[in-house]
Enzyme design. Sequence first.
Site, PDB file in Angstrom:
ATOM      1  N   ALA A  66      -3.227  -1.818  -4.948  1.00  0.00           N
ATOM      2  CA  ALA A  66      -4.539  -1.420  -5.497  1.00  0.00           C
ATOM      3  C   ALA A  66      -4.602  -2.158  -6.915  1.00  0.00           C
ATOM      4  O   ALA A  66      -3.569  -2.316  -7.481  1.00  0.00           O
ATOM      5  CB  ALA A  66      -4.480   0.019  -5.551  1.00  0.00           C
ATOM      6  N   GLY A 109      -1.806   0.075  -1.608  1.00  0.00           N
ATOM      7  CA  GLY A 109      -3.012  -0.063  -0.923  1.00  0.00           C
ATOM      8  C   GLY A 109      -3.012  -1.207   0.247  1.00  0.00           C
ATOM      9  O   GLY A 109      -3.777  -1.031   1.233  1.00  0.00           O
ATOM     10  N   GLU A 112      -1.245   0.123   3.242  1.00  0.00           N
ATOM     11  CA  GLU A 112      -1.985   0.764   3.998  1.00  0.00           C
ATOM     12  C   GLU A 112      -3.134   0.141   4.572  1.00  0.00           C
ATOM     13  O   GLU A 112      -3.706   0.600   5.684  1.00  0.00           O
ATOM     14  CB  GLU A 112      -2.665   1.969   2.783  1.00  0.00           C
ATOM     15  N   GLU A 132       4.245   3.151  -5.387  1.00  0.00           N
ATOM     16  CA  GLU A 132       3.584   4.160  -6.163  1.00  0.00           C
ATOM     17  C   GLU A 132       4.346   5.191  -7.048  1.00  0.00           C
ATOM     18  O   GLU A 132       3.989   5.631  -8.251  1.00  0.00           O
ATOM     19  CB  GLU A 132       2.536   5.019  -5.179  1.00  0.00           C
TER      20      GLU A 132
END
Length: 258
Positions: A66, A109, A112, A132
């Site tokens: 992200a 992300g 993901e 993370e």
Amino acid sequence: MDNLKFIQVETDENIGIIQLNRPEVLNALNRKMVNEIVRTIEDMDRDEKVKVIVLYGNGKAFAAGADINEMAQDSAIDLELLNQFADWDRLLQVKKPMIGAVHGFALGGGFELALACDLLFAAEDAKFGFPEINLAVMPGAGGTQRLTKLMGKTKALEWLWSGEMMTAEEAEQHGIINKRLPKELVIEETINYAKKLAEKPALSVRFIKEAVYKAVDDSLLEGMQYERKNFSLLFSTEDQKEGMKAFMEKRKPQFKGR
């Protein structure tokens, strides 16, 4: 779709192709980029001409996480008001097959997004992981859930707690990817596979996908009941009649997706 800033879209025969296109930041996913990806996938899901959706990254990576600069100062209330994961939830409703072609980093992300695909083909240089925890946060767009369903509790916790990256070979061993390929071939081979899948009867492909996800999420009995319902429904399709007739006549079937 017009006004796309962070992705590029094309079609190859009946394959819808989405290229993540922020190579200057290794395709880091900001909120607007995620929204563009999801809206485009939904458009392709509705487009009768598109049979399979392929995602890959421009440049050196699939997506290296992200965009931290975008969220570093957010508060818990900011995140609740933004409801930024609503776009991610919409991916659960996609009916058509989604295949990811991963090279370089697929982290946070980006991992993901890769896990939201139904199948993953990866280059030998691919690196997967959830870093993370090293930022004192955790995955929030399905990472803990999808990884656990693929790897099981103990292995998922090991990777999520460590924040380390796994190689393409390790990802293959854990059932995260379908195939490892040379970097220069991964996109081409993914699209070739997508074209073969696109030749299959579309409703059978869709109903099989639905039944498999039921198997992941529900009890055995519930899954089998759902499977039988879909099995029966396919006998109301034109493709079922054509497929069985072609089998008896010893010829190649001509499926129409109806």
